[in-house]
Each structure stands twice: as C-alpha cells, then as structure tokens.
Design a protein around this motif. Structure first.
Motif, mmCIF file in Angstrom:
data_model
loop_
_atom_site.group_PDB
_atom_site.id
_atom_site.type_symbol
_atom_site.label_atom_id
_atom_site.label_comp_id
_atom_site.label_asym_id
_atom_site.label_seq_id
_atom_site.Cartn_x
_atom_site.Cartn_y
_atom_site.Cartn_z
ATOM 1 N N GLU A 5 0.833 -1.199 0.000
ATOM 2 C CA GLU A 5 0.000 0.000 0.000
ATOM 3 C C GLU A 5 0.869 1.250 0.000
ATOM 4 O O GLU A 5 0.595 2.220 -0.713
ATOM 5 C CB GLU A 5 -0.913 -0.003 1.228
ATOM 6 N N HIS A 21 -0.784 -2.073 -4.041
ATOM 7 C CA HIS A 21 -1.756 -2.981 -3.434
ATOM 8 C C HIS A 21 -2.250 -3.955 -4.509
ATOM 9 O O HIS A 21 -2.594 -3.549 -5.616
ATOM 10 C CB HIS A 21 -2.923 -2.169 -2.870
ATOM 11 N N GLY A 76 -4.315 2.294 -2.120
ATOM 12 C CA GLY A 76 -4.965 1.340 -1.225
ATOM 13 C C GLY A 76 -5.089 1.833 0.203
ATOM 14 O O GLY A 76 -5.701 1.161 1.034
ATOM 15 N N LEU A 99 -11.296 -4.200 -1.130
ATOM 16 C CA LEU A 99 -10.863 -2.803 -1.142
ATOM 17 C C LEU A 99 -12.029 -1.869 -1.446
ATOM 18 O O LEU A 99 -12.180 -0.817 -0.822
ATOM 19 C CB LEU A 99 -9.755 -2.618 -2.178
#
Length: 591
Positions: A362, A367, A409, A506
């Motif tokens: 991230e 990510h 992310g 996500l």
C-alpha cells in the motif's frame, strides 16, 4: 484443444505439459495420466481455461510417483509456466554444507548437489547462518583454510595455533578424534544439543579427574557458549514434542504467505516464510507447491510434518521424503492437542506477515487489489486514487453527499469531504448533484480520481455518469450494490467476485469509509439539533442532554417516546419529563 486431439495416454504415473505453441502453459503430475488429463475437459475455472487455450499436450511416463514428482519440479523450474504456482524467486537461500571427504569442512553454499555431502538448511536469514557458522568455527576445530577438496600444506595455519583446527592438511589430525568433532558439529546443526552437552559434561569430569584442569576449563567454556547460543537463538518449547516441522498458510485473494517452523529436540530451530502472488490459486495448490519445492532440498528431514489441512496425492511426497531421509516421514493434519496449537501459531504468524506485506505494498501504491481492478474493469492503467461517494439522509430529510479517498490502497482522510444537498427525496438527483458539485464547485481543485466508486445500483451509477458528462469529464466509475456486493458498470454489466477477493474487499472498505463519513456528519447534526431544542428547558442540564442523546439518538425517536418512559429514565422525574414533552411538541426550526 478438444478431447479427441489428445495423444494416446497411458494409465500410469507421469508428468503432462499443456502447450500453446512453443509456450508451456502448465506442468502437472498424475498417478493416472489418462484420468487426470481428461478431467480438464469436465472441469471449470482454471482447468477448463488451460484445456481451451492449449494447442498441444505432451506427457512423460514415470516409473512411480516419486519420479513423477521430481520430473514435475524440474520442468516447472525450467519452463516457469504461467498457470503454475511459483513460490521461488531467482535467489537461492544458503545452506551449510559438511563436505564428504576423510576430513570434512563446513562451507556456505547456495545449491544442493548430489555429491554425498550433508546439507543443512535452507537458511532464509543470512544473520542466523552467520551466527551458527561463527559458533562452530570458534568451538569446534574443523579445518578451515585448506580448500575443498582438502589440499596438502607444508605448515599449519594460524587456526591450528589458536586451537581452532586439528590441522589435517599437514597430517597432524587423528582421524578418530576428527570424526568425533564432525559428529559434534552434526549434532549442533541438527539441534540435538542436549545429548551433546551431556557428552561434553562427561568429558569435562573425566579431564578433571585426570587433573587436566586446563582441558576441563576449555570444555566448560564450550558448554557455556553452546547453552548461551541456543537459549537466545531459539525459542524453548516442550521437549516431549521432539523433532518436527509445522506449517501455516494465510491468503488474501492472489497474495498468500506460507510459514514453516522447524522444531528440533523440542526447540524452534528456525522459520521459513515465503510469499506468493498468483491469481486463482487455491490454498491447496499453494501449500503443495511449497512442500514440493522446499522438501526437495531441505535437510535434515524430521520424522513428522504437520500440515494445516489435508492434501490429495501426498503418497508420492511421503515416499520421496522416506527415500531422502532413509526412514519414514509422516505427513499429518492434527485435530486437537499441542500439535494443533502449533498449527494455530503458524497460521497466526502467517497472517501477520501477510498483513505486513499488504501494508508495504500500500505504501508503494502496489496494493494487489489495484492491479486486479485494472484487469477486472478493463482500465487503461492501474488506478492509484480512488474516490467513493455516498448519499445519506437524516430520518428521511437533510440529504448529505459524502466522499472518501484511497491512494495506493490507503485511506487519505485529510481529503474526505461532505456537503449538504439541495435535492429532496430523489436519490438519483441527489447523487447527480453531489458528483457534479465535486468536480465543478469548491472541491474541483482536488486531484482527479482514477476510479469513482458509487454506493448503489445502476440508477445511481447512471446518475453519476450524467454528472460527469455535465462537468465535461470522462472518468471510469463503477457501482457497488450493498445487498449482494455486486459490481455494476455504467453499461449495466454485473461483475460478481468472491467476498475474499482483494479488489472487492478494497471497494467495500472504500464504500464503508464514505458511508461512515456521512454518518458522522448526521450524528453531529442530530446532537446539535437535539441540544438546541433541549436548551432552556427547566431541569435539563448537560448530563440529562447526553443521556437523552445516547438513549434516543435524535429528535424523531425522542418525540415518539411515551411520557412514562421518559419519567422512568435514570436521573429523570415526571416534572422534568412533562417539561420536555411540552418543548418537543413545539415547532422546531431546522438548522
């Protein structure tokens, strides 16, 4: 490829290679080549795609499952097929090699060869290897500087003068005494320190009885160094556990971590951790790939390996381990007791490593969900900045547009925003207004997102698309319907992903962040509205205001509460409750 295009396949163990032109798509092994290959035409998912993409199939019959397993491993290393799980990178973890010659020496090597030597490892941490090599060089007088194989020298080196080498290269070493040193080194490398310490203690006492106090002191110092090393370098465990390996696995979409712990004489001797990234790889495929790659080289082998879940076709691996160890090696999945708790420890630590890996990615904007989103939605580039939009209301009124932001992310809360909307009870009009104002009003100077996430179905998605068109922008957007967590494109296409898929996880996180941002705003407005109404009512101070806010949350619920219920609340009485009801019945000007 179609079933009738297959070559005649034997009902025998072997290895098969699916090819697309010159490229090897997948390498697999089988007890029964004919049955395994034909199963690809009756399966679905990855197996069906492999058979569909392939233009040819090759196979190699083997004498038994062990030979098939070795062939599979070698062919995967040679071809690195895209559909196989590949845990190994280009580097090789180091081993300690105890050479096979009359006077062995200890070397650090990167490859295991069939040369009769004994190999210990692999060591995933170079620091651990250096520490144990330094300990052995200091405590045990193996030869060190005469090469491999040993070369004759005219004069002994400095190590002999320091008492750290028996100098076989100049003919000073007694073969029997040197063999005893080699056995002691083997015991250290195998973690069998308790027996070694008992033997050294007996020799120390014998030396003291012979009045060889200097020799006894040397042995005492050697024992203390060994105890100090193994008390700090290893974690103590139950000595009754003995020698075993145990494994844990954690997975998040295409990213997975496998951890293996080595226990020798009841102590955790070391830990191996491998990270693999592979779309559509099942936990069984990942674990099998790790076991195959690791145990083809690892040494020495324990009598027991604990697995986190059952696997098919383990007979070949068990036979290979038996052949390599010269004795039976059991592969077991414990259900209860101390050994089951070991697996829980391995799984817990694998999850921690996985979480750390995700956080590091991230920070790099790498990510795994971002790459997956690019492929799933057909985006021209990997998205970095994602904005999620939600429209909510306060008990049917006071609609609010809220925005949350992820970059790489990770949440970028400094750029979360919310605004009051003019639209009434029309959800679609409210979404269109909020999106239009995001890109034309006071927020227009914020960076443009690479992807917009709309909380809602096709109606909300098309409303957001109209707003973008009015603003003169063309940006990728997708909706996320709450009930079934289905992705909805602007064209009305539904994309269903497993709940564990990192891309979906996500987007759910982004949607929830936007929703919570709006919810916090409503909670603030409810408390302000309630406190405004309660201000000036006789008997209602700060304590009772907070009590009523916690109990009812807002004016609507408080107005509907019966008088008797209000009077019975802690800290309330009937007189205050009557004053409260009278104030609540009066018209309230909305803020």
């Amino acid at each position: 490829m179609r079933p009738h295009d297959l070559p005649p396949l034997p009902e025998a163990p072997g290895v098969y290679l699916w090819r697309r032109g010159e490229e090897v798509l997948y390498v697999g092994k089988a007890k029964n080549l004919r049955a395994r290959v034909r199963s690809y035409f009756h399966g679905e998912g990855k197996a069906a795609r492999i058979a569909e993409e392939a233009t040819a199939l090759e196979f190699i019959a083997a004498r038994d499952e062990v030979e098939a397993l070795l062939l599979e491993a070698n062919l995967i290393k040679a071809h690195r097929p895209p559909y196989n799980v590949l845990l190994k990178d280009d580097k090789h973890y180091p081993f300690l090699k105890l050479t096979h010659e009359p006077f062995p020496t200890l070397l650090v090597v990167r490859r295991v060869e069939a040369d009769g030597a004994r190999y210990y490892g692999p060591f995933p941490e170079a620091g651990a290897l250096r520490r144990i090599k330094t300990l052995i060089d200091r405590l045990f007088p193996l030869r060190k500087n005469s090469g491999y194989p040993m070369r004759k020298r005219r004069y002994p080196c400095l190590n002999h003068s320091m008492g750290r080498c028996l100098a076989p290269c100049v003919g000073l070493a007694d073969p029997k005494a040197y063999g005893e040193v080699v056995r002691q080194v083997e015991a250290v490398l195998e973690g069998k320190v308790d027996g070694l310490l008992r033997g050294l203690e007996a020799k120390m006492r014998e030396a003291a009885q012979r009045l060889e106090f200097e020799r006894a002191a040397e042995i005492r110092d050697q024992m203390e160094a060994l105890r100090a090393f193994f008390s700090t370098a290893q974690q103590a465990f139950d000595p009754e556990i003995g020698d075993l390996d145990f494994l844990g696995l954690a997975q998040a979409g295409p990213l997975a971590v496998v951890q293996l712990y080595q226990v020798r004489s009841g102590r955790i001797l070391g830990r191996i951790s491998r990270v693999v990234e592979k779309e559509e790889a099942s936990p069984e495929e990942i674990l099998w790939a790790f076991l195959r790659d690791y145990y083809l080289e690892a040494s020495p082998l324990p009598p027991l390996v604990l697995l986190p879940f059952p696997l098919e076709d383990l007979e070949g691996l068990a036979a290979l381990l038996h052949r390599r160890a010269g004795r039976r090696v059991e592969l077991r999945v414990p259900q209860r007791g101390e050994k089951a708790r070991l697996l829980e420890l391995a799984e817990k630590n694998a999850r921690l490593v996985l979480e750390t890996e995700l956080k590091q990615r991230e920070r790099r904007g790498d990510h795994p969900a971002l790459k997956a989103l690019q492929e799933i939605l057909g985006l021209s580039q990997r998205p970095y900045r994602l904005e999620g939009y939600d429209v909510s209301h306060l008990q049917g009124e006071a609609r609010v547009f809220s925005m949350a932001v992820l970059e790489g992310g990770r949440a970028k809360r400094a750029e979360y925003r919310r605004m009051r909307l003019k639209a009434g009870n029309d959800d679609y009009a409210a979404m269109e207004e909020g999106v239009y104002r995001r890109f034309t009003g006071s927020l227009k100077d914020l960076p443009l997102p690479d992807l917009l996430l709309i909380d809602g179905g096709l109606g909300q998605v098309r409303a957001a698309a109209r707003a973008l068109e009015r603003a003169g922008l063309s940006l990728p957007l997708v909706g996320l319907a709450k009930k079934e967590e289905v992705l909805i494109t602007q064209e009305g296409r539904e994309i269903r992903l497993p709940l564990t898929h990192p891309a979906l996880q996500l987007l759910i996180h982004l949607r929830d962040e936007a929703h919570q941002n709006g919810l916090r705003y409503h909670q603030k407005r409810r408390s302000q509205e309630l406190f405004q109404v309660l201000a000036g009512i006789p008997g209602i101070g700060e304590t009772r205001k907070r009590l009523l806010l916690e109990r009812y949350g807002g004016l609507k619920a408080l107005r509907e509460a019966p008088l008797e219920e209000l009077a019975r609340l802690p800290g309330m009485n009937r007189k205050v409750a009557e004053a409260l009801k009278a104030a609540l019945d009066a018209p309230v000007k909305e803020t």
